[in-house]
Structure formats: C-alpha cells, structure tokens
Scaffold this active site. Structure first.
Site, mmCIF file in Angstrom:
data_model
loop_
_atom_site.group_PDB
_atom_site.id
_atom_site.type_symbol
_atom_site.label_atom_id
_atom_site.label_comp_id
_atom_site.label_asym_id
_atom_site.label_seq_id
_atom_site.Cartn_x
_atom_site.Cartn_y
_atom_site.Cartn_z
ATOM 1 N N LEU A 148 -9.547 -4.546 -5.833
ATOM 2 C CA LEU A 148 -10.307 -4.079 -4.691
ATOM 3 C C LEU A 148 -10.091 -5.079 -3.565
ATOM 4 C CD1 LEU A 148 -13.726 -3.091 -6.360
ATOM 5 C CD2 LEU A 148 -11.852 -1.567 -5.711
ATOM 6 N N ASP A 149 -10.015 -4.581 -2.331
ATOM 7 C CA ASP A 149 -9.867 -5.479 -1.192
ATOM 8 C C ASP A 149 -11.013 -6.485 -1.178
ATOM 9 O OD1 ASP A 149 -7.690 -3.975 -0.414
ATOM 10 O OD2 ASP A 149 -8.835 -2.752 1.003
ATOM 11 N N LYS A 150 -10.782 -7.609 -0.538
ATOM 12 C CA LYS A 150 -11.796 -8.657 -0.457
ATOM 13 C C LYS A 150 -13.145 -8.105 -0.004
ATOM 14 C CE LYS A 150 -13.036 -12.793 2.193
ATOM 15 N NZ LYS A 150 -12.619 -13.746 3.256
ATOM 16 N N ARG A 262 -8.713 3.680 3.222
ATOM 17 C CA ARG A 262 -8.859 3.197 4.595
ATOM 18 C C ARG A 262 -7.808 3.820 5.506
ATOM 19 N NH1 ARG A 262 -8.799 -3.156 3.852
ATOM 20 N NH2 ARG A 262 -9.145 -3.086 6.111
#
Length: 343
Positions: A148-150, A262
């Site tokens: 998962l992205d930061k 996104r």
C-alpha cells in the site's frame, strides 16, 4: 519416492530417491521438499555446495536424478535481515506460523528504501515476529506480497516463510481469477462519476519518472493491463442537477498496479481528495464547499484511500480468509464534515 525427507542431526535433510525418480536435481528437490523452498533457493544451495548426492558434493543444479540416489542437504540458518527490528506498534487482525494480517496506518512506509531506511512496516514486523520468521529466500525477513502507498491505510497480509510467500504471491499475480483473492478500497473523490457503477479498463505505465503512473495506449512498451470496478456509495453536497462536489466510492481491483485506483479515478475526471500527485489541480475546489467541509478538506493531509477488505486463500489450510477494517479516524472525520455540508 519410497522414503520421505527426514530431519538428520544438525540442520540437514536426507532422503533416498524412489524407483520412478528422474529429472533435474533442482526441480526434483524442490518438489520433494513440498514447497518449503523455492526452486531458485534450492538452486542457490546446490551451487553453494550444500547438497551431496551419494555422499559426493554436487554444484550443478541440472544434474540428473536417478532411482536410488541418496541426497543430503545442509540447510543454513536464516541470515539476520539488513533492516533492524523496531518497536513500532502494529494493529494485528490475525497471525499464525505462516502469515500475519494487519491494518497499516497512513504515513507508514511498507519497505525500507531511499530516504526511509528505518521506521517502516518491515522494521516493525521484524521486531514483532522475531523468531517466528523462518526465512524468505534464506533471510529472516517478512515476505511482502503486496503493498500500500505510504499515505494509504488498510488491510495487508505478510508471509512469514518461503512456502507461504510463494503461495500468496501466486494468488496476487493471478488477481483472484482462479481463487478467492479479493481486494476492496474506500475512496473519497472530487465530483460524482456520471455512471454510479462502472469499470475502468485502462492500461497503466510510467509517467516520465520513477514513481508516478499514467494511463497508456495499449501498444505502449510499458503498458500493463489495469482494471478497476467502482461504485458510488455516497454523495456529498449534491445539487438539483444530480452533480455533487464529492463522493464516496468503493473500488474492487481486478488487477493491482502501482497507484491504480488513484490514476484511474483521475483518468475519469474524479481524483481522490488530498491526492498530491493526481489531484493537485482540484485543490481550489475546496473553496466551493461550505464549512466545516472546506476546512476538513484543506487540512486533510493525504489521498483519501483506505483498503478496507482483503480476502485470500490460506497457504497451508486452503481456508478462505476474509478481513475488513473500518476507515481510520482522519478519513471518517473528512466524510463526516462532507456530510454536514448543505447546498
């Protein structure tokens, strides 16, 4: 094979090949070990001189196996990981000898890298799991099978041994087409998609730098299939003409590319609120919102994205494992403020 592996004194395994034994040494041992080690790992052990056949050390992984051959494999202790364990709190949903399921908070980087060598999820897992990590590729570390992205929060599964890592990786690579794997996210986006439910089928590739992604033509060299199914589940500050200033969207991934949700939502004109990479052009839309939504949006520090559901097949038991996590408090406060907004 008439004699299964048995543990010999020391960290060694011994077996005698059966009457139907054949094929390459690395392939034979990989199958005989029942998935405990990957074929690349077995090949590496052979090349390091850790395998003997009929009491003679062999270093060629392509050596042919014959009925009656006796094998001995010296299994090295897992090496200590380069990242060091750190006492970072974890929100654990489930844990056993094969895997750990947790809720990653926004702001936590998954894997050490340039600019983030400490304070990552991997550092936290090394500390939390300790000796229960039996080694991934010979190194005592957690097996990251998806990321998962930061600044994206949500449910993740991490492997604790080679066999689990390989099994889970295969499920994610297959995108759930032949198994129970499923991933679902909750996002808050600008506007309201014209279709309240739909599918975004648009390949993704690099956007001119190392990290960002963009929708690409099918014939682009780096184009990779990317499919997102979405459904609008709530609308905020809705107008008489059916448009909204913001919406809550549930997204189910059919593929799992970097930044997929996104980029896809931005591609159809509805980027995520707070997204610094794909929604920066929409920041001024906050000025159209009444209070307290305007302040809540302006203060929201990240993309409004949360991986609320993860389902997969357990690598050892075959059981379908299903986990959900409520949206975190910062995202819930954003949603509450948007709901209070009146036309």
């Amino acid at each position: 094979m008439n004699d299964p592996f048995k543990q010999a004194p020391g960290n060694r395994k011994v077996l005698t090949a059966g009457d139907d034994a054949s094929g390459r040494l690395d392939a034979f041992l990989t199958e005989a070990l029942g998935g405990e080690f990957s074929r690349n790992r077995i090949k590496g052990l052979i090349e390091q001189g850790a395998v003997s056949v009929n009491a003679l050390t062999v270093t060629e992984s392509k050596r042919k196996v014959h009925p009656g051959d006796t094998f001995q494999i010296a299994l090295p202790e897992p090496e200590d990981p380069e990242p060091k364990g750190e006492a970072i709190p974890l929100d654990v949903l489930y844990e056993d000898q094969d895997l750990i399921v947790l809720v990653k908070p926004a702001g936590l980087v998954v894997h050490p890298g340039a600019g983030n060598w400490t304070g990552t999820l991997v550092n936290a897992l090394i500390h939390h799991c300790g000796d229960s990590l039996s080694g991934i590729g010979g190194v005592k570390r957690p097996g990251i099978v998806h990321r998962l992205d930061k600044d994206t929060s949500g449910v993740m599964v991490v492997a604790k041994n080679d066999a689990a890592h390989r099994h889970l990786s295969d499920q994610f690579a297959d995108h759930g087409r032949n198994g129970p794997l499923e991933r679902a996210y909750r996002a808050v986006v600008w506007g309201r998609p014209r279709q309240l439910k739909g599918t975004i089928d648009a390949p993704l590739g690099r956007a001119g730098d190392r990290t960002k992604r963009a929708v690409k033509r099918d014939d682009s060299d780096d184009a990779r299939e990317a499919i997102t199914h979405y459904e609008v589940v709530d609308r905020y500050h809705e107008k008489p003409d059916g448009t909204s200033l913001a919406s809550a969207v549930e997204c189910h991934l059919e593929t799992g590319r970097t930044h997929q949700i996104r980029v896809h939502m931005a591609h159809i004109g509805h980027p995520l609120i707070g997204d610094p990479d794909y929604g920066a052009a929409f920041r001024t839309k906050a000025n159209l919102l009444p209070e307290p939504a305007r302040t809540a949006v302006n203060r929201f520090p990240r993309q409004a994205l949360h991986a609320f559901m993860l389902q997969f097949e357990h690598p050892s038991t075959g059981e379908t494992m299903h986990f959900e996590a409520a949206v975190p408090s910062d995202m819930q406060e954003l949603v509450d403020a948007l709901r209070m907004a009146a036309p």
